[in-house]
Design an enzyme around this catalytic site. Structure first.
Site, PDB file in Angstrom:
ATOM      1  N   ASP A 170      59.498   0.461 -23.275  1.00 31.55           N
ATOM      2  CA  ASP A 170      58.450   1.432 -22.962  1.00 31.55           C
ATOM      3  C   ASP A 170      58.042   2.085 -24.275  1.00 31.55           C
ATOM      4  O   ASP A 170      58.831   2.791 -24.888  1.00 31.55           O
ATOM      5  CB  ASP A 170      58.969   2.490 -21.981  1.00 31.55           C
ATOM      6  CG  ASP A 170      57.863   3.413 -21.475  1.00 31.55           C
ATOM      7  OD1 ASP A 170      56.925   3.698 -22.249  1.00 31.55           O
ATOM      8  OD2 ASP A 170      57.941   3.850 -20.315  1.00 31.55           O
ATOM      9  N   ASP A 255      55.950  -7.058  -4.418  1.00 32.67           N
ATOM     10  CA  ASP A 255      55.380  -6.179  -3.411  1.00 32.67           C
ATOM     11  C   ASP A 255      53.888  -6.003  -3.643  1.00 32.67           C
ATOM     12  O   ASP A 255      53.192  -5.449  -2.794  1.00 32.67           O
ATOM     13  CB  ASP A 255      56.087  -4.813  -3.463  1.00 32.67           C
ATOM     14  CG  ASP A 255      55.627  -3.877  -2.357  1.00 32.67           C
ATOM     15  OD1 ASP A 255      55.566  -4.331  -1.190  1.00 32.67           O
ATOM     16  OD2 ASP A 255      55.329  -2.701  -2.646  1.00 32.67           O
ATOM     17  N   GLU A 260      44.614  -8.302  -3.207  1.00 31.69           N
ATOM     18  CA  GLU A 260      45.197  -7.771  -1.978  1.00 31.69           C
ATOM     19  C   GLU A 260      44.086  -7.457  -0.980  1.00 31.69           C
ATOM     20  O   GLU A 260      43.020  -6.995  -1.379  1.00 31.69           O
ATOM     21  CB  GLU A 260      46.020  -6.515  -2.279  1.00 31.69           C
ATOM     22  CG  GLU A 260      47.241  -6.783  -3.146  1.00 31.69           C
ATOM     23  CD  GLU A 260      48.108  -5.539  -3.365  1.00 31.69           C
ATOM     24  OE1 GLU A 260      47.749  -4.463  -2.826  1.00 31.69           O
ATOM     25  OE2 GLU A 260      49.129  -5.640  -4.061  1.00 31.69           O
ATOM     26  N   HIS A 278      52.844  -4.717  -0.075  1.00 29.32           N
ATOM     27  CA  HIS A 278      52.621  -3.438  -0.767  1.00 29.32           C
ATOM     28  C   HIS A 278      53.273  -2.296   0.013  1.00 29.32           C
ATOM     29  O   HIS A 278      52.623  -1.310   0.389  1.00 29.32           O
ATOM     30  CB  HIS A 278      51.129  -3.178  -0.940  1.00 29.32           C
ATOM     31  CG  HIS A 278      50.822  -2.319  -2.134  1.00 29.32           C
ATOM     32  ND1 HIS A 278      49.737  -2.510  -2.949  1.00 29.32           N
ATOM     33  CD2 HIS A 278      51.482  -1.254  -2.672  1.00 29.32           C
ATOM     34  CE1 HIS A 278      49.716  -1.604  -3.920  1.00 29.32           C
ATOM     35  NE2 HIS A 278      50.777  -0.833  -3.766  1.00 29.32           N
ATOM     36  N   LEU A 279      54.582  -2.429   0.191  1.00 31.71           N
ATOM     37  CA  LEU A 279      55.345  -1.464   0.977  1.00 31.71           C
ATOM     38  C   LEU A 279      56.032  -0.403   0.129  1.00 31.71           C
ATOM     39  O   LEU A 279      56.759   0.432   0.665  1.00 31.71           O
ATOM     40  CB  LEU A 279      56.422  -2.192   1.799  1.00 31.71           C
ATOM     41  CG  LEU A 279      55.943  -3.178   2.860  1.00 31.71           C
ATOM     42  CD1 LEU A 279      57.135  -3.806   3.559  1.00 31.71           C
ATOM     43  CD2 LEU A 279      55.045  -2.479   3.873  1.00 31.71           C
ATOM     44  N   GLY A 280      55.825  -0.413  -1.189  1.00 32.57           N
ATOM     45  CA  GLY A 280      56.566   0.483  -2.067  1.00 32.57           C
ATOM     46  C   GLY A 280      56.542   1.934  -1.634  1.00 32.57           C
ATOM     47  O   GLY A 280      57.549   2.632  -1.695  1.00 32.57           O
ATOM     48  N   ALA A 281      55.387   2.386  -1.169  1.00 32.07           N
ATOM     49  CA  ALA A 281      55.258   3.796  -0.785  1.00 32.07           C
ATOM     50  C   ALA A 281      55.327   3.991   0.727  1.00 32.07           C
ATOM     51  O   ALA A 281      55.080   5.089   1.216  1.00 32.07           O
ATOM     52  CB  ALA A 281      53.935   4.350  -1.299  1.00 32.07           C
TER      53      ALA A 281
END
Length: 525
Positions: A170, A255, A260, A278-281
């Site tokens: 990073d 995810d 999409e 896309h279930l992260g949240a």
């Protein structure tokens, strides 16, 4: 009362918070872009999830819009440059779903390590293939984080709890922060060569797009397993499939996808590949958290001026806003004053704070000076788009802070460099609230900065004030306040008069015709 539109499905607590904070709210979801354009002009705020696309065209119809709040971290569906140019604050809620997303990444890591989806499908099909699913332990393995921000640091914490070694790439990670979160800071090539598992937690930018390209995937350790719960486009999906097919990559879990909803990805049905939509949240707690946070942030901004988690404006807490409000008013009027009085091309604006002002967040003060200055040239300027407009005009902006106190306990100085030289105006707060001018182009003067004013530079000579007063009386102009300053006796004097009506061109012509007058201008604040 400010008015907000919630245009995507959101937890009911969001609307409840808006109403409790004194903000009118409409919940109208599922609108087409044309339908949204027809109603968006009524609203001061727009609260969205991922379904609503805040395009340049939508923003052109948003004549009253002041803030867009995204309940979630991703703002791919908001045209931020267009919003900034229009002076609309764009906020997100980067922390509301951090734990949920981090936990999903850890869950996918476990699923890859033990081949859980395939083992489940096989067992439920009646096959007892115990020897087929030989997994690996996470303990003592090396996890490589690409991105060690909020979510990445949570993943690192959980991974260390699993007795994994964590390395991180990073560019913004400081050695002190790396030590604090218990990771080893490495280069991208070092991470690729050492990591048994790689998980991505970085936004999608021009710098991070395809960060796991075919070239970089080839540098990874044989048998690596890759997880992406961040953004589609960080991985070259075709190259990832090739790596899975060849066996170089032991497994991958995504995810998020480039396109999409992902309905025909070439990765589907690839062995050792796991996908989720896309279930992260997507947990109950996260949905509630982001709805509450976006409502609180937007209400703070619309009601008290607090700016939290804005992507195109410096943050300004609800606690800071009341303290900064009088300083921002002073700064804006100083910017307007110097903008109205300056001539020639301007290539630099400097904002210098002293004393108590220097102890405050300087970014809003600078933005207020720029907004006041630029508003003399174009009407559609505020603190959001002023820095952008200054940059577009090639104006260099400098900030100077000095905590020492001089003759006043707090000062704000705005200076411009023009082709005619540098000029500055200086102001303070009277009683910590009322803006007061104390210096104008090097001349000491005590003056309010408000309403309609007449600015006159003249030769300091007996009788001039009487002649000017007589002229204004004959013209039917009532003087509210009268302020006088001069560099030295018999030299150049400056007059600032507040008047009840705008200064007309005819009146200015008569003032300029008085003996000894060098400059006369009408000012408006």
């Amino acid at each position: 009362m400010p008015k907000v539109l919630i245009s995507d499905k959101m937890d009911p607590k969001a609307a409840q918070i808006f109403r409790e904070r004194g903000v009118e709210v409409d919940e109208i979801t599922g609108k087409t872009p044309d339908e949204l354009k027809a109603i968006i002009g009524q609203y001061d705020g727009l609260a969205i999830r991922s379904a609503t696309k805040v395009t340049r065209e939508i923003l052109e119809h948003a004549t009253n819009l002041k803030v867009v709040g995204r309940a979630g971290i991703g703002v791919d569906n908001v045209d931020i440059p267009a919003a900034s140019a229009k002076g609309v604050v764009v906020m997100n809620t980067p922390f509301g779903n951090s734990i949920t997303t981090a936990e999903h990444a850890i869950a996918l890591m476990f699923a890859l390590a033990r081949q859980l989806p395939e083992a489940d499908a096989s067992t439920q099909a009646g096959k007892w293939e115990k020897n087929r699913f030989m997994g690996v332990e996470l303990t003592s393995k090396t996890l490589g984080l690409i991105g060690a921000g909020n979510i990445g640091s949570i993943v690192a914490d959980r991974a260390r709890g699993l007795k994994m070694k964590v390395v991180a790439f990073d560019p913004f990670l400081t050695p002190e922060r790396a030590l604090e979160i218990g990771v080893e800071k490495v280069t991208l090539d070092e991470l690729l060569a050492r990591a048994d598992f790689i998980t991505l937690h970085t936004p999608l930018t021009d710098q991070t797009r395809n960060i796991l390209s075919a070239e970089n995937l080839a540098k990874t350790k044989k048998g690596v397993r890759i997880i992406n719960c961040a953004r589609g486009g960080l991985i070259d999906e075709a190259a990832l499939k090739e790596g899975l097919d060849s066996g170089h990559i032991a497994g991958a879990a995504l995810d998020v996808f480039v396109t999409e909803p992902a309905k025909d990805s070439p990765l589907f049905n690839t062995p050792n590949f796991i996908s989720t939509p896309h279930l992260g949240a997507s947990t109950t707690e996260a949905q509630v958290n982001v709805a509450i946070q976006v409502a609180e942030q937007m209400a703070d901004f619309l009601v008290s001026g607090g700016v939290t988690n804005a992507l195109n404006m410096p943050s300004l807490s609800a606690e800071e806003a009341p303290k900064l409000k009088p300083y921002m008013a002073l700064a804006e009027r100083l910017g307007s004053l110097i903008g109205q009085l300056s001539t020639g091309a301007i290539d630099r604006i400097s904002v210098h704070t002293e004393g108590a002002a220097a102890e405050l967040n300087q970014k809003p003060i600078t933005s207020a000076v720029l907004a006041g200055f630029l508003r003399t040239q174009t009407a559609t300027v505020n603190m959001v788009n002023a820095p952008l407009l200054a940059r577009d005009r090639g104006i260099e902006v400098r900030e100077i802070r000095s905590e020492r106190e001089g003759d006043y306990h707090t000062l704000v100085r705005a200076a411009v460099r023009t082709s005619d030289g540098e000029r500055s105006v200086v102001g303070t707060l009277f009683g910590d609230q009322s803006p007061r001018l104390v210096e104008l182009f090097g001349v000491k003067v005590e003056a309010d900065i408000a309403g309609q004013m007449l600015y006159v530079v003249n030769e300091d000579a007996p009788g001039f004030i009487g002649r000017l007063g007589t002229l204004l009386g004959e013209a039917g102009v009532n003087i509210g306040t009268f302020h006088l300053g001069r560099r030295q006796a018999g030299g150049e004097a400056v007059l600032l008069l507040s008047v009840d009506e705008p200064v007309t061109a005819e009146l200015l012509a008569r003032v300029k015709a008085l003996p000894g007058v060098k400059t006369a201008m009408g000012l408006s604040f």
